[in-house]
Write an enzyme that holds these catalytic residues in place. Sequence first.
Site, PDB file in Angstrom:
ATOM      1  N   HIS A  73      32.524 -46.886 112.895  1.00 13.07           N
ATOM      2  CA  HIS A  73      31.576 -46.592 113.969  1.00 13.07           C
ATOM      3  C   HIS A  73      30.162 -46.571 113.398  1.00 13.07           C
ATOM      4  O   HIS A  73      29.785 -45.661 112.662  1.00 13.07           O
ATOM      5  CB  HIS A  73      31.861 -45.282 114.702  1.00 13.07           C
ATOM      6  N   GLU A  78      43.575 -50.611 118.613  1.00  7.72           N
ATOM      7  CA  GLU A  78      43.145 -49.222 118.789  1.00  7.72           C
ATOM      8  C   GLU A  78      42.953 -48.916 120.258  1.00  7.72           C
ATOM      9  O   GLU A  78      42.712 -49.811 121.080  1.00  7.72           O
ATOM     10  CB  GLU A  78      41.876 -48.925 117.999  1.00  7.72           C
ATOM     11  N   HIS A  94      40.171 -53.354 120.701  1.00  7.60           N
ATOM     12  CA  HIS A  94      40.268 -52.077 121.416  1.00  7.60           C
ATOM     13  C   HIS A  94      40.314 -52.385 122.909  1.00  7.60           C
ATOM     14  O   HIS A  94      39.287 -52.433 123.582  1.00  7.60           O
ATOM     15  CB  HIS A  94      39.071 -51.182 121.085  1.00  7.60           C
TER      16      HIS A  94
END
Length: 246
Positions: A198, A75, A43
Amino acid sequence: MIQLSVNINKVATLRNSRGGHTPSVLDATRVCVAAGSPGITVHPRADARHITERDVREVSALLRDLGGRTEFNIEGDPRPDLLALVHELRPTQCTLVPVRAGEITSQAGWPADTPRDALAAIVGPLRSSGIRVSLFVEAADASVRWAADVGADRVELYTEPFARAFERGPEAAHDSFRVYAAAAELAHSLGLGINAGHDLDLENLVLFRTLPHLEETSIGHALISHALVVGLDRSVREYLSVLRGA
């Protein structure tokens, strides 16, 4: 089988805290692949506080050199520089996430009132380039329907609310899980694949791995933190074992 994509951001965070090249993001990637991880996630944020553009390019090249069997997931928020990089490198998957100013980590999925046309104009070209597109959303009917309307291939369910419920005990965990199961069933009925991520860890995964139609979990912070104690190879293997139901 549910796939694991190891988010290696925290390796870059540790490296950047000191400068230089240690610990090596590429070495960590090699260990994860050798341990059996089917996927690697990065990310890269605009401030490059962990994964950098150079890291993304090097990880992409390494995974190709290793035979291309490991899925690569990039991402991030759909800013122009990131989208250009994704189109250039053509990872297996691009997960688009909203970013709030000043956030330390992702705090929410895309709001269901996010203008559809603006994001659809991003999703369409990514898919046309052969990149699977996942949208990071809440476990809510409106959010799932919005993702389907935008034209995504998958949703990634934002699982921090489940993780916090799990900490409160079995009743709260199962109440939260039922919300996620309903969202997953809806997504599946709309033709969407289901990812999740997450704050998933070795404990709460035992319940969450039973989510209907779950295809992939993206796990970084908990897995890398566990690796500091037991080693990265063992940490990856333990997470794979839990996802397999062992």
